[in-house]
Design a protein around this motif. Sequence first.
Motif, PDB file in Angstrom:
ATOM      1  N   ARG A 127       0.830  -1.206   0.000  1.00  0.00           N
ATOM      2  CA  ARG A 127       0.000   0.000   0.000  1.00  0.00           C
ATOM      3  C   ARG A 127       0.863   1.254   0.000  1.00  0.00           C
ATOM      4  NH1 ARG A 127      -1.121   3.709   3.363  1.00  0.00           N
ATOM      5  NH2 ARG A 127      -0.044   2.669   5.072  1.00  0.00           N
ATOM      6  N   ARG A 128       1.925   1.244   0.807  1.00  0.00           N
ATOM      7  CA  ARG A 128       2.799   2.415   0.876  1.00  0.00           C
ATOM      8  C   ARG A 128       3.534   2.638  -0.445  1.00  0.00           C
ATOM      9  NH1 ARG A 128       3.684   4.362   6.148  1.00  0.00           N
ATOM     10  NH2 ARG A 128       2.506   3.141   7.673  1.00  0.00           N
ATOM     11  N   ALA A 129       3.938   1.544  -1.096  1.00  0.00           N
ATOM     12  CA  ALA A 129       4.604   1.672  -2.397  1.00  0.00           C
ATOM     13  C   ALA A 129       3.647   2.267  -3.423  1.00  0.00           C
ATOM     14  CB  ALA A 129       5.108   0.308  -2.864  1.00  0.00           C
ATOM     15  N   ALA A 130       2.392   1.810  -3.396  1.00  0.00           N
ATOM     16  CA  ALA A 130       1.395   2.359  -4.319  1.00  0.00           C
ATOM     17  C   ALA A 130       1.171   3.840  -4.049  1.00  0.00           C
ATOM     18  CB  ALA A 130       0.082   1.590  -4.187  1.00  0.00           C
ATOM     19  N   SER A 131       1.168   4.210  -2.770  1.00  0.00           N
ATOM     20  CA  SER A 131       0.991   5.615  -2.410  1.00  0.00           C
ATOM     21  C   SER A 131       2.172   6.453  -2.882  1.00  0.00           C
ATOM     22  CB  SER A 131       0.827   5.742  -0.891  1.00  0.00           C
ATOM     23  OG  SER A 131       0.656   7.087  -0.515  1.00  0.00           O
ATOM     24  N   ARG A 132       3.386   5.897  -2.742  1.00  0.00           N
ATOM     25  CA  ARG A 132       4.570   6.616  -3.226  1.00  0.00           C
ATOM     26  C   ARG A 132       4.516   6.778  -4.738  1.00  0.00           C
ATOM     27  NH1 ARG A 132       7.115   3.302   0.754  1.00  0.00           N
ATOM     28  NH2 ARG A 132       7.744   1.783  -0.827  1.00  0.00           N
ATOM     29  N   ASP A 133       4.093   5.722  -5.435  1.00  0.00           N
ATOM     30  CA  ASP A 133       3.990   5.793  -6.893  1.00  0.00           C
ATOM     31  C   ASP A 133       2.967   6.849  -7.305  1.00  0.00           C
ATOM     32  OD1 ASP A 133       5.850   3.790  -7.075  1.00  0.00           O
ATOM     33  OD2 ASP A 133       4.398   2.195  -7.472  1.00  0.00           O
ATOM     34  N   ALA A 135       2.064   9.473  -5.594  1.00  0.00           N
ATOM     35  CA  ALA A 135       2.621  10.799  -5.307  1.00  0.00           C
ATOM     36  C   ALA A 135       3.612  11.213  -6.393  1.00  0.00           C
ATOM     37  CB  ALA A 135       3.300  10.796  -3.942  1.00  0.00           C
ATOM     38  N   ALA A 136       4.414  10.249  -6.867  1.00  0.00           N
ATOM     39  CA  ALA A 136       5.387  10.552  -7.917  1.00  0.00           C
ATOM     40  C   ALA A 136       4.686  10.929  -9.218  1.00  0.00           C
ATOM     41  CB  ALA A 136       6.305   9.354  -8.141  1.00  0.00           C
ATOM     42  N   LEU A 137       3.609  10.213  -9.558  1.00  0.00           N
ATOM     43  CA  LEU A 137       2.859  10.537 -10.773  1.00  0.00           C
ATOM     44  C   LEU A 137       2.192  11.908 -10.653  1.00  0.00           C
ATOM     45  CD1 LEU A 137       1.166   7.128 -11.680  1.00  0.00           C
ATOM     46  CD2 LEU A 137       3.141   8.190 -12.771  1.00  0.00           C
ATOM     47  N   SER A 138       1.658  12.212  -9.472  1.00  0.00           N
ATOM     48  CA  SER A 138       1.029  13.517  -9.261  1.00  0.00           C
ATOM     49  C   SER A 138       2.050  14.639  -9.413  1.00  0.00           C
ATOM     50  CB  SER A 138       0.387  13.577  -7.871  1.00  0.00           C
ATOM     51  OG  SER A 138      -0.677  12.662  -7.768  1.00  0.00           O
ATOM     52  N   ALA A 139       3.252  14.412  -8.886  1.00  0.00           N
ATOM     53  CA  ALA A 139       4.308  15.418  -9.009  1.00  0.00           C
ATOM     54  C   ALA A 139       4.711  15.602 -10.469  1.00  0.00           C
ATOM     55  CB  ALA A 139       5.515  15.012  -8.170  1.00  0.00           C
ATOM     56  N   ALA A 140       4.759  14.495 -11.218  1.00  0.00           N
ATOM     57  CA  ALA A 140       5.103  14.582 -12.638  1.00  0.00           C
ATOM     58  C   ALA A 140       4.050  15.381 -13.403  1.00  0.00           C
ATOM     59  CB  ALA A 140       5.239  13.180 -13.229  1.00  0.00           C
ATOM     60  N   LEU A 141       2.787  15.132 -13.110  1.00  0.00           N
ATOM     61  CA  LEU A 141       1.709  15.894 -13.746  1.00  0.00           C
ATOM     62  C   LEU A 141       1.837  17.380 -13.447  1.00  0.00           C
ATOM     63  CD1 LEU A 141      -1.463  13.680 -13.192  1.00  0.00           C
ATOM     64  CD2 LEU A 141      -0.652  14.549 -15.394  1.00  0.00           C
ATOM     65  N   ALA A 142       2.166  17.689 -12.202  1.00  0.00           N
ATOM     66  CA  ALA A 142       2.268  19.091 -11.794  1.00  0.00           C
ATOM     67  C   ALA A 142       3.413  19.805 -12.509  1.00  0.00           C
ATOM     68  CB  ALA A 142       2.453  19.179 -10.284  1.00  0.00           C
ATOM     69  N   VAL A 182       6.871  14.977 -21.955  1.00  0.00           N
ATOM     70  CA  VAL A 182       5.975  14.119 -21.170  1.00  0.00           C
ATOM     71  C   VAL A 182       6.738  12.895 -20.670  1.00  0.00           C
ATOM     72  CG1 VAL A 182       3.949  12.613 -21.270  1.00  0.00           C
ATOM     73  CG2 VAL A 182       3.872  14.894 -22.317  1.00  0.00           C
ATOM     74  N   TYR A 183       7.489  12.254 -21.558  1.00  0.00           N
ATOM     75  CA  TYR A 183       8.270  11.082 -21.159  1.00  0.00           C
ATOM     76  C   TYR A 183       9.241  11.438 -20.034  1.00  0.00           C
ATOM     77  CZ  TYR A 183       6.812   8.328 -25.278  1.00  0.00           C
ATOM     78  OH  TYR A 183       6.102   7.624 -26.210  1.00  0.00           O
ATOM     79  N   LYS A 184       9.900  12.577 -20.171  1.00  0.00           N
ATOM     80  CA  LYS A 184      10.878  12.986 -19.159  1.00  0.00           C
ATOM     81  C   LYS A 184      10.201  13.220 -17.815  1.00  0.00           C
ATOM     82  CE  LYS A 184      14.511  16.380 -18.194  1.00  0.00           C
ATOM     83  NZ  LYS A 184      15.237  17.580 -18.694  1.00  0.00           N
ATOM     84  N   ALA A 185       9.030  13.856 -17.839  1.00  0.00           N
ATOM     85  CA  ALA A 185       8.314  14.130 -16.587  1.00  0.00           C
ATOM     86  C   ALA A 185       7.980  12.848 -15.847  1.00  0.00           C
ATOM     87  CB  ALA A 185       7.043  14.925 -16.870  1.00  0.00           C
ATOM     88  N   PHE A 186       7.609  11.808 -16.594  1.00  0.00           N
ATOM     89  CA  PHE A 186       7.213  10.537 -15.977  1.00  0.00           C
ATOM     90  C   PHE A 186       8.357   9.522 -15.931  1.00  0.00           C
ATOM     91  CE2 PHE A 186       3.148  12.341 -17.326  1.00  0.00           C
ATOM     92  CZ  PHE A 186       2.449  12.263 -16.132  1.00  0.00           C
ATOM     93  N   ALA A 198      -0.070   4.608 -18.283  1.00  0.00           N
ATOM     94  CA  ALA A 198      -1.198   5.406 -18.770  1.00  0.00           C
ATOM     95  C   ALA A 198      -2.470   5.266 -17.940  1.00  0.00           C
ATOM     96  CB  ALA A 198      -1.469   5.075 -20.236  1.00  0.00           C
ATOM     97  N   PRO A 199      -2.889   4.055 -17.535  1.00  0.00           N
ATOM     98  CA  PRO A 199      -4.131   3.964 -16.750  1.00  0.00           C
ATOM     99  C   PRO A 199      -4.073   4.753 -15.445  1.00  0.00           C
ATOM    100  CG  PRO A 199      -3.524   1.807 -17.615  1.00  0.00           C
ATOM    101  CD  PRO A 199      -2.362   2.712 -17.864  1.00  0.00           C
ATOM    102  N   GLU A 200      -2.915   4.706 -14.757  1.00  0.00           N
ATOM    103  CA  GLU A 200      -2.783   5.441 -13.503  1.00  0.00           C
ATOM    104  C   GLU A 200      -2.724   6.946 -13.754  1.00  0.00           C
ATOM    105  OE1 GLU A 200      -3.047   4.202 -10.462  1.00  0.00           O
ATOM    106  OE2 GLU A 200      -3.490   2.317 -11.470  1.00  0.00           O
ATOM    107  N   ILE A 201      -2.031   7.348 -14.820  1.00  0.00           N
ATOM    108  CA  ILE A 201      -1.964   8.774 -15.159  1.00  0.00           C
ATOM    109  C   ILE A 201      -3.361   9.298 -15.472  1.00  0.00           C
ATOM    110  CG2 ILE A 201      -1.080  10.457 -16.815  1.00  0.00           C
ATOM    111  CD1 ILE A 201       1.353   8.598 -17.198  1.00  0.00           C
TER     112      ILE A 201
END
Length: 207
Positions: A127-133, A135-142, A182-186, A198-201
């Motif tokens: 669960r914590r790993a999923a939460s970290r992932d 958070a990382a995707l959210s930061a990339a989007l931002a 986009v690739y660099k951000a993610f 893509a599904p998570e993004i």
Amino acid sequence: MNGENALIRIVDDDDDVRSALSAMLECEGFDVKSFADGESLLNDLDRERAGCVLLDVRMPGLSGPEVQAALLEKRVALPVIFLTSYAEIDVAVTTLKHGAEDFLIKPVAPDRLLTVVREALAADEKRRAASRDEAALSAALARLTERPRTVLRLMLQHLNDAAIAERLGLSERTVQVYRQQVYKAFDVHSLKAFERLAPEIEKLSGI
């Protein structure tokens, strides 16, 4: 797997039970902290530290199910393993329905308890790993500015560079530049790697 830096919280009003469980788990290499009642646990929560809770059902003050409810209200997602001397089917059903990891009857065979504890720690780490992932995707989007985000939206619709260029009135080369942003951000380097995310993004972005 004992879970690096994980802490097992034992909540039981019986001193002998707390001592026996603590000794057994510490012998297996676990970090342990014990509490005589639910209020003490709730007042000493480190939600950032991984682990699980071994929770008695019947205690003075808050009962085990009431402690579980308080943890849920506080949005503390630590796995909870109930331990009880009573085979209370209705309580077991309710606590499991509310997300308890397991409901065990005392005395519990050490091997059985260790198996359940390790499963709980693995579930917590997952669960914590999923939460970290997330958070990382959210930061990339931002990090993406408006135009790369627009290209991202069309990438998530599985459009190729030529189709995106036509849709946005851009050159294909310009779209390729935005795609690389986009690739660099993610932190991906290929279409195949991007499509795995893509599904998570899409879920996070609401696109």
